[in-house]
Design an enzyme around this catalytic site. Structure first.
Site: not given
Length: 393
Positions: A118, A152
């Site tokens: 991320n 995500c």
């Protein structure tokens, strides 16, 4: 090329079986290692099927109890892809508590990592500090993550680099494939009696760094090593020869010239030796003085022995008071001895240290300053310049 592909627990691990297939179609031989957590992302059987080799999961359960050491001798490059923030932290801080982190600490060949996580994790200050340490101090090469939409649904920098980018990086190791190097390292000794000798404080660290750059880029090397504090493990069929005295070094260097494209004279041979060597230990009260005679100048002798297309790179450690004096001394040495380029530094800045600051002087008069940085970074630039100059011969 034989690759050890190490996989950690990034969601991008799901791409790896397809990546292995792509690698094999392009002629790479692939071995794999995977963390136990990453097995939640991609199956062991898929890796075995696509690579056609066993998968390293736990070094304790492996049929080779020294697999973490021996795999370095069986492969040309360690590629950790994807690598997560956890593994980056482990390697940067010397933690070895699973197969991949243990292999990374023991691996002596070329080491590359391709992060995937991320974007918030990627930009975290601790992660960036660890990444910087891996690259600048531990000799890893990085394939930067790409920008885009991640699993995500966040958008930013953190996606695993595409296959073509990774493969292009792997193929960089062939840059010096057809160039033959001879690298001398460390200090010579000159014996006084069976137990005493004179020497100097050359550590061999710069020569070691140069070898790492050459070998990781596919060059073949003869490594002639005197007395050192650090010694590289030979890879890719390279050969190491140990020498003791300056005369030993001279013999090996001159014998190597017919099979050398670029000679890095990094070793620090002694200029003088005792006029006579006692075959018995000399008693302290018997030593009033030691008469010295001059050794042959190895660098000067290479000029008459070398091939026309052999580049001679000299090194000069000086105690100059200014950059101007350093350049003057180095230029004089280069011209007197006939070297093609010379790398000069102040002794106080380099001997025994992991950093260096050098001035490179070329035969045409060009001067290149490299400010204080790691010896690995200095070595990379030295090799690049030497190869460029060799191609002009």
């Amino acid at each position: 090329m034989k690759i050890l592909l190490a996989i950690t627990s990034s969601i991008s691990a799901y791409k790896i079986p397809d990546f292995i297939s792509t690698l094999k179609k392009q002629g790479f031989e692939v071995y794999t290692a995977i963390t136990k957590n990453a097995l939640e992302m991609v199956g062991k059987k898929a890796l075995e099927t696509m690579s056609e080799n066993d998968v390293i999961v736990d070094i304790w359960d492996n049929k080779d109890p020294l697999i973490h050491i021996n795999i370095s001798k069986q492969t040309d490059v360690l590629l950790i892809a994807p690598i997560d923030a956890n593994m980056i932290g482990k390697i940067a801080n010397g933690i070895a508590d699973d197969a991949i982190s243990t292999i990374a600490l023991a691996y002596t060949g070329r080491k590359i990592f391709a992060p995937a996580m991320n974007s918030n994790m990627w930009h975290n200050a601790i992660v960036q500090k660890n990444v910087s340490y891996m690259v600048n101090e531990l000799g890893f090469e990085i394939i930067d993550p790409e920008s885009g939409i991640m699993a995500c649904k966040d958008e930013g920098v953190g996606r695993l680099a595409n296959f073509d980018t990774i493969i292009s990086k792997l193929r960089e190791s062939q840059e010096y494939k057809d160039i033959k190097f001879t690298i001398t390292s460390g200090a010579t000794k000159e014996w006084i009696d069976p137990i005493r000798y004179i020497t100097n404080s050359s550590s061999g660290k710069m020569a070691n760094a140069i070898y790492d750059i050459v070998s990781s880029s596919g060059g073949s090397s003869l490594y002639i090593e005197g007395n050192v504090s650090i010694s590289p493990n030979m890879i890719n069929g390279d050969r190491k020869v140990k020498v003791d005295t300056t005369d030993d070094l001279k013999t090996e260097v001159l014998n190597s010239l017919d099979n050398t494209d670029i000679l890095f004279m990094v070793a620090a041979p002694l200029d003088f030796r005792p006029k006579s060597i006692s075959d018995k230990k000399i008693k302290k009260k018997s030593i009033e003085k030691i008469d010295l005679i001059e050794n042959d100048d190895i660098l000067y002798l290479t000029i008459s022995k070398k091939k026309n297309k052999t580049l001679i790179v000299s090194f000069a450690a000086e105690t100059s008071d200014s950059r101007e004096e350093l350049i003057l001394l180095a230029t004089d040495k280069m011209n007197r001895k006939g070297a093609d380029m010379i790398v000069s530094n102040n002794i106080k800045d380099a001997i025994g240290m992991d950093t260096n600051s050098v001035v490179i002087i070329l035969k045409n008069g060009d001067i290149i300053d490299l400010p204080m940085q790691s010896k690995k970074s200095i070595a990379k630039k030295i090799v690049e310049i030497a190869v460029r100059e060799w191609k002009k011969l």
